[in-house]
Design a protein around this motif. Sequence first.
Motif, PDB file in Angstrom:
ATOM      1  N   LEU A 113       0.064 -18.391  -0.924  1.00 11.49           N
ATOM      2  CA  LEU A 113      -1.341 -18.769  -0.763  1.00 11.49           C
ATOM      3  C   LEU A 113      -1.862 -18.465   0.639  1.00 11.49           C
ATOM      4  CD1 LEU A 113      -1.340 -22.086  -2.803  1.00 11.49           C
ATOM      5  CD2 LEU A 113      -2.334 -19.880  -3.464  1.00 11.49           C
ATOM      6  N   ALA A 114      -0.993 -18.538   1.627  1.00  8.61           N
ATOM      7  CA  ALA A 114      -1.407 -18.264   3.002  1.00  8.61           C
ATOM      8  C   ALA A 114      -1.591 -16.770   3.269  1.00  8.61           C
ATOM      9  CB  ALA A 114      -0.381 -18.837   3.976  1.00  8.61           C
ATOM     10  N   ASN A 115      -0.976 -15.907   2.442  1.00  5.69           N
ATOM     11  CA  ASN A 115      -0.937 -14.480   2.770  1.00  5.69           C
ATOM     12  C   ASN A 115      -1.489 -13.527   1.720  1.00  5.69           C
ATOM     13  OD1 ASN A 115       0.646 -14.293   5.413  1.00  5.69           O
ATOM     14  ND2 ASN A 115       1.889 -15.683   4.187  1.00  5.69           N
ATOM     15  N   TYR A 116      -1.760 -13.982   0.504  1.00  3.71           N
ATOM     16  CA  TYR A 116      -2.062 -13.041  -0.578  1.00  3.71           C
ATOM     17  C   TYR A 116      -3.235 -12.118  -0.280  1.00  3.71           C
ATOM     18  CZ  TYR A 116      -5.968 -15.899  -2.274  1.00  3.71           C
ATOM     19  OH  TYR A 116      -7.156 -16.570  -2.375  1.00  3.71           O
ATOM     20  N   SER A 117      -4.254 -12.604   0.406  1.00  2.00           N
ATOM     21  CA  SER A 117      -5.425 -11.778   0.691  1.00  2.00           C
ATOM     22  C   SER A 117      -5.066 -10.630   1.630  1.00  2.00           C
ATOM     23  CB  SER A 117      -6.534 -12.645   1.292  1.00  2.00           C
ATOM     24  OG  SER A 117      -7.685 -11.867   1.522  1.00  2.00           O
ATOM     25  N   ASP A 118      -4.312 -10.927   2.677  1.00  2.00           N
ATOM     26  CA  ASP A 118      -3.881  -9.879   3.613  1.00  2.00           C
ATOM     27  C   ASP A 118      -2.965  -8.880   2.914  1.00  2.00           C
ATOM     28  OD1 ASP A 118      -5.302 -11.071   5.688  1.00  2.00           O
ATOM     29  OD2 ASP A 118      -3.583 -12.252   6.356  1.00  2.00           O
ATOM     30  N   TRP A 119      -2.046  -9.381   2.089  1.00  2.00           N
ATOM     31  CA  TRP A 119      -1.128  -8.490   1.375  1.00  2.00           C
ATOM     32  C   TRP A 119      -1.902  -7.583   0.426  1.00  2.00           C
ATOM     33  CZ3 TRP A 119       2.964 -12.708  -0.204  1.00  2.00           C
ATOM     34  CH2 TRP A 119       3.637 -13.144   0.940  1.00  2.00           C
ATOM     35  N   PHE A 120      -2.899  -8.138  -0.241  1.00  2.00           N
ATOM     36  CA  PHE A 120      -3.706  -7.338  -1.154  1.00  2.00           C
ATOM     37  C   PHE A 120      -4.368  -6.181  -0.402  1.00  2.00           C
ATOM     38  CE2 PHE A 120      -7.705  -6.184  -3.143  1.00  2.00           C
ATOM     39  CZ  PHE A 120      -7.307  -5.919  -4.450  1.00  2.00           C
ATOM     40  N   ASN A 121      -4.931  -6.456   0.764  1.00  2.00           N
ATOM     41  CA  ASN A 121      -5.604  -5.408   1.537  1.00  2.00           C
ATOM     42  C   ASN A 121      -4.637  -4.317   1.981  1.00  2.00           C
ATOM     43  OD1 ASN A 121      -8.229  -6.436   1.324  1.00  2.00           O
ATOM     44  ND2 ASN A 121      -7.832  -7.894   2.963  1.00  2.00           N
ATOM     45  N   VAL A 122      -3.427  -4.693   2.345  1.00  2.00           N
ATOM     46  CA  VAL A 122      -2.407  -3.703   2.696  1.00  2.00           C
ATOM     47  C   VAL A 122      -2.112  -2.817   1.492  1.00  2.00           C
ATOM     48  CG1 VAL A 122       0.032  -3.398   3.286  1.00  2.00           C
ATOM     49  CG2 VAL A 122      -1.347  -5.061   4.541  1.00  2.00           C
ATOM     50  N   LEU A 123      -1.940  -3.439   0.340  1.00  2.00           N
ATOM     51  CA  LEU A 123      -1.626  -2.680  -0.874  1.00  2.00           C
ATOM     52  C   LEU A 123      -2.815  -1.833  -1.329  1.00  2.00           C
ATOM     53  CD1 LEU A 123       0.327  -5.474  -2.748  1.00  2.00           C
ATOM     54  CD2 LEU A 123       1.295  -3.415  -1.691  1.00  2.00           C
ATOM     55  N   LEU A 124      -4.016  -2.382  -1.225  1.00  2.00           N
ATOM     56  CA  LEU A 124      -5.207  -1.661  -1.652  1.00  2.00           C
ATOM     57  C   LEU A 124      -5.379  -0.350  -0.883  1.00  2.00           C
ATOM     58  CD1 LEU A 124      -7.778  -1.653  -3.422  1.00  2.00           C
ATOM     59  CD2 LEU A 124      -8.916  -2.905  -1.573  1.00  2.00           C
ATOM     60  N   SER A 125      -4.987  -0.343   0.374  1.00  2.00           N
ATOM     61  CA  SER A 125      -5.130   0.874   1.182  1.00  2.00           C
ATOM     62  C   SER A 125      -4.291   2.026   0.624  1.00  2.00           C
ATOM     63  CB  SER A 125      -4.756   0.602   2.642  1.00  2.00           C
ATOM     64  OG  SER A 125      -3.368   0.365   2.769  1.00  2.00           O
ATOM     65  N   HIS A 126      -3.284   1.705  -0.172  1.00  2.00           N
ATOM     66  CA  HIS A 126      -2.415   2.737  -0.749  1.00  2.00           C
ATOM     67  C   HIS A 126      -2.833   3.170  -2.149  1.00  2.00           C
ATOM     68  CE1 HIS A 126       0.268   2.616   2.628  1.00  2.00           C
ATOM     69  NE2 HIS A 126       0.298   1.301   2.536  1.00  2.00           N
ATOM     70  N   VAL A 127      -3.910   2.608  -2.655  1.00  2.00           N
ATOM     71  CA  VAL A 127      -4.418   2.992  -3.970  1.00  2.00           C
ATOM     72  C   VAL A 127      -5.617   3.924  -3.806  1.00  2.00           C
ATOM     73  CG1 VAL A 127      -5.300   2.085  -6.167  1.00  2.00           C
ATOM     74  CG2 VAL A 127      -3.591   0.806  -4.923  1.00  2.00           C
ATOM     75  N   GLN A 128      -5.973   4.210  -2.589  1.00  2.00           N
ATOM     76  CA  GLN A 128      -7.126   5.061  -2.301  1.00  2.00           C
ATOM     77  C   GLN A 128      -6.817   6.516  -2.659  1.00  2.00           C
ATOM     78  OE1 GLN A 128      -9.885   3.482  -1.524  1.00  2.00           O
ATOM     79  NE2 GLN A 128      -8.735   1.577  -1.380  1.00  2.00           N
ATOM     80  N   PRO A 129      -7.827   7.269  -3.063  1.00  2.00           N
ATOM     81  CA  PRO A 129      -7.628   8.677  -3.411  1.00  2.00           C
ATOM     82  C   PRO A 129      -7.069   9.515  -2.255  1.00  2.00           C
ATOM     83  CG  PRO A 129      -9.761   7.924  -4.170  1.00  2.00           C
ATOM     84  CD  PRO A 129      -9.186   6.826  -3.334  1.00  2.00           C
ATOM     85  N   SER A 130      -7.310   9.090  -1.016  1.00  2.00           N
ATOM     86  CA  SER A 130      -6.831   9.860   0.139  1.00  2.00           C
ATOM     87  C   SER A 130      -5.305   9.804   0.298  1.00  2.00           C
ATOM     88  CB  SER A 130      -7.499   9.356   1.409  1.00  2.00           C
ATOM     89  OG  SER A 130      -7.198   7.989   1.603  1.00  2.00           O
ATOM     90  N   VAL A 131      -4.652   8.861  -0.361  1.00  2.00           N
ATOM     91  CA  VAL A 131      -3.195   8.759  -0.288  1.00  2.00           C
ATOM     92  C   VAL A 131      -2.607   9.907  -1.108  1.00  2.00           C
ATOM     93  CG1 VAL A 131      -1.202   7.328  -0.867  1.00  2.00           C
ATOM     94  CG2 VAL A 131      -3.255   6.264   0.054  1.00  2.00           C
ATOM     95  N   THR A 132      -1.813  10.721  -0.451  1.00  2.00           N
ATOM     96  CA  THR A 132      -1.306  11.915  -1.129  1.00  2.00           C
ATOM     97  C   THR A 132      -0.019  11.669  -1.911  1.00  2.00           C
ATOM     98  OG1 THR A 132      -0.158  12.581   0.884  1.00  2.00           O
ATOM     99  CG2 THR A 132      -2.358  13.506   0.517  1.00  2.00           C
ATOM    100  N   SER A 133       0.777  10.717  -1.483  1.00  2.00           N
ATOM    101  CA  SER A 133       2.059  10.475  -2.143  1.00  2.00           C
ATOM    102  C   SER A 133       1.867   9.736  -3.463  1.00  2.00           C
ATOM    103  CB  SER A 133       2.979   9.671  -1.228  1.00  2.00           C
ATOM    104  OG  SER A 133       4.157   9.315  -1.913  1.00  2.00           O
ATOM    105  N   GLN A 134       2.258  10.389  -4.538  1.00  2.00           N
ATOM    106  CA  GLN A 134       2.109   9.794  -5.865  1.00  2.00           C
ATOM    107  C   GLN A 134       3.022   8.571  -6.029  1.00  2.00           C
ATOM    108  OE1 GLN A 134      -0.250  11.157  -8.151  1.00  2.00           O
ATOM    109  NE2 GLN A 134      -0.787  12.204  -6.262  1.00  2.00           N
ATOM    110  N   ILE A 135       4.218   8.632  -5.461  1.00  2.00           N
ATOM    111  CA  ILE A 135       5.149   7.502  -5.614  1.00  2.00           C
ATOM    112  C   ILE A 135       4.642   6.275  -4.856  1.00  2.00           C
ATOM    113  CG2 ILE A 135       6.704   8.082  -3.707  1.00  2.00           C
ATOM    114  CD1 ILE A 135       9.001   7.283  -5.684  1.00  2.00           C
TER     115      ILE A 135
END
Length: 191
Positions: A113-135
């Motif tokens: 509960l203390a961290n989920y929002s920050d963790w989500f933002n970290v993960l969201l940055s890797h779902v962007q189209p600019s991320v080239t690595s498919q894995i």
Amino acid sequence: MAAFDHCKDLNDVALKPRLLLSLLKDNVPDETYPFRDPSELSSIVSNLKNHKLLFEDFPSAADDKLVRIWESAFDSWLDRILVLCRSNLSDKCWAGICLLGVTCTECSSTRFLANYSDWFNVLLSHVQPSVTSQIVKVAACAAISDLLTRLGGFSNLKKDGNSLAGKLVQPVLKILNENVTEAVLVSVYLF
């Protein structure tokens, strides 16, 4: 034998922070330590789950010193995996994202509960189209799914869950319009 005088057995709460730090030191890559073999990740996850190393479960009469030690060990764990998540090397980034997904499911409710929002933002940055690595995209989609599933278990946070899920709409639509692998498409459809 003096090393074991402070522990009752392998389930002793006092042993878990030491096990976590040992796992972190010996198996989890950092900026300098290379990620030798991706199969190591399976062993790391197995140890985390089998020994419940991320679930800060303090007995009611827990010593304040023990609580601080475990919190410090977890903070060290979290710092390392977040560094990996931000790595420019796709294998390290992939490992960090996978370990963050496990952390989302295995940590205590208080920590989550203390961290989920920050963790989500970290993960969201890797779902962007600019991320080239498919894995990396596949791992990020899976970790976000784990995070949102856990968040859905808290009835008082449904608004937050809906808000976070709403942030996924545009990146997912852009991914669906890209030329991506089947694995990425499957992971996106799992949302």
